[in-house]
Motif scaffolding. Sequence first.
Motif, short mmCIF file in Angstrom:
data_model
loop_
_atom_site.label_atom_id
_atom_site.label_comp_id
_atom_site.label_asym_id
_atom_site.label_seq_id
_atom_site.Cartn_x
_atom_site.Cartn_y
_atom_site.Cartn_z
N PHE A 157 38.97 6.04 48.65
CA PHE A 157 39.29 6.45 47.30
C PHE A 157 40.79 6.70 47.12
CE2 PHE A 157 34.80 6.95 47.34
CZ PHE A 157 34.44 6.55 46.08
N GLU A 158 41.54 6.76 48.23
CA GLU A 158 42.98 6.85 48.13
C GLU A 158 43.56 5.53 47.61
OE1 GLU A 158 44.80 8.39 51.67
OE2 GLU A 158 43.09 9.68 52.07
N GLU A 159 42.76 4.47 47.63
CA GLU A 159 43.24 3.18 47.19
C GLU A 159 43.06 2.98 45.68
OE1 GLU A 159 41.36 0.25 49.59
OE2 GLU A 159 42.09 1.10 51.47
N VAL A 160 42.52 3.96 44.99
CA VAL A 160 42.48 3.89 43.53
C VAL A 160 43.90 4.09 43.04
CG1 VAL A 160 41.59 4.95 41.43
CG2 VAL A 160 40.13 4.78 43.44
N GLU A 163 47.13 0.14 39.15
CA GLU A 163 46.57 -1.11 38.63
C GLU A 163 45.10 -0.92 38.23
OE1 GLU A 163 45.89 -5.83 39.75
OE2 GLU A 163 46.55 -4.43 41.31
N HIS A 164 44.33 -0.25 39.08
CA HIS A 164 42.92 -0.01 38.77
C HIS A 164 42.77 0.82 37.49
CE1 HIS A 164 42.72 -0.34 43.36
NE2 HIS A 164 42.31 -1.49 42.87
N ILE A 165 43.64 1.81 37.34
CA ILE A 165 43.58 2.67 36.15
C ILE A 165 43.95 1.87 34.91
CG2 ILE A 165 44.64 4.68 35.04
CD1 ILE A 165 44.81 5.87 37.93
N VAL A 202 37.88 7.20 32.18
CA VAL A 202 38.88 6.25 32.67
C VAL A 202 38.90 6.26 34.20
CG1 VAL A 202 41.36 5.75 32.80
CG2 VAL A 202 40.33 6.42 30.61
N PHE A 203 38.88 7.46 34.79
CA PHE A 203 38.91 7.56 36.24
C PHE A 203 37.68 6.94 36.88
CE2 PHE A 203 38.09 9.80 40.25
CZ PHE A 203 39.27 9.50 40.92
N GLU A 209 36.71 -0.29 39.46
CA GLU A 209 37.64 -1.41 39.61
C GLU A 209 38.11 -1.52 41.06
OE1 GLU A 209 38.57 -3.72 37.60
OE2 GLU A 209 37.86 -3.02 35.65
N ALA A 210 38.37 -0.38 41.69
CA ALA A 210 38.87 -0.39 43.07
C ALA A 210 37.83 -0.96 44.02
CB ALA A 210 39.24 1.03 43.49
N GLN A 211 36.55 -0.74 43.72
CA GLN A 211 35.49 -1.23 44.59
C GLN A 211 34.85 -2.52 44.07
OE1 GLN A 211 35.43 0.16 47.34
NE2 GLN A 211 36.81 1.79 46.69
#
Length: 357
Positions: A157-160, A163-165, A202-203, A209-211
């Motif tokens: 989840f640190e990879e959110v 860009e994903h947001i 949004v989060f 999106e990240a996954q």
Amino acid sequence: MSYQVLNDDGEALDAHLDIEGNEIIFHSRGGKRGQASARNLDYGPALRLLLARLARAGTKIEGAWLDSDEVLHLPQDQRSLLSEQDLVAAPLIQFQFMSRRMQKFGRATDAAYGGSRVKKLRIRIEHLAPSTELTSILGVKAVLVSRITKSLPTNEFEEVDAEHIWLAVQHLRKMPQESTFAVVGEYELIVDDELRLNPEVVFKLAVNEAQNSTARSSWLFSKTTRQIHGILKNAGFAIVRRGAHLGNEAIPISEGDRAWAEGRPKLILHLKRERAAGLARAKKQSFLRKHGRLLCERCGLDPILAFGSAAGEACIEVHHKRVHIRQMSIGHQTSLDDVECLCANCHRVVHALLKPK
């Protein structure tokens, strides 16, 4: 139903639980302070509070067990944290017994140290009269949670990132305003002069999106409002209370650009789009993901090589390049492919070339 624990002053702690009938599921702690993945950092103080509040209300505890996924295959008696004698002990003594037994569980038999004291728990209490509100006894408030399709290591989840947001915001932008996904809550994320969104929604979509997945049901993930807002702000978006005005809504442009754009609506629109909330950080994150480092797409400048440190990346800016300002319609929505990364010098030159002769 998921809840967040409040301290005695009514302030939210970073500690979450679920209530299922007469059972309390207290979530584990994970990550470190400052990490996007950090969760339930007030585990210890919150658990002590809950035990003390149950005792003060005269509510008896009937049992407490480890409830982590990796131990659910074991019989309940092998996961027990409180003996019959412990059930009538003082709250602080119960907390100490639970912590020690949690830490020993799963530790190698020949190991003197190690083990976690902050695991997921299930606490069963006596059945309450229908009029009794367990949430009032516990001192908790209902919170929004996100459900993700699969179980994932916390550090993913640190990879959110920005860009994903950005992609999540663009997804919501396309949805009808009456959609429940776009409904605002106590706080609003400001996209532009006309659109505000629910930050938690949004989060949640940014995590999806990240996954590269859509929200369904099997993994429960919750963060405090403060954590969610911090991540969104780091991506370049402003968060305000519902209906509040943003302190400074002026377009952040230089005096030279301001003079150039004076009286020219489409040039102002060009500058405003380049500075759209979240756009620059999202583009830079996308560029980094594809190329491994930031470069000027016009002259090839590598800012880290040129300036000798990562601080040099501050000279990379975002420029709207795909649609010429004369062709921009009012309804045009900028995508990440519409913009490019330029060094500050090239960006100034490109803007100079756009000026009327």
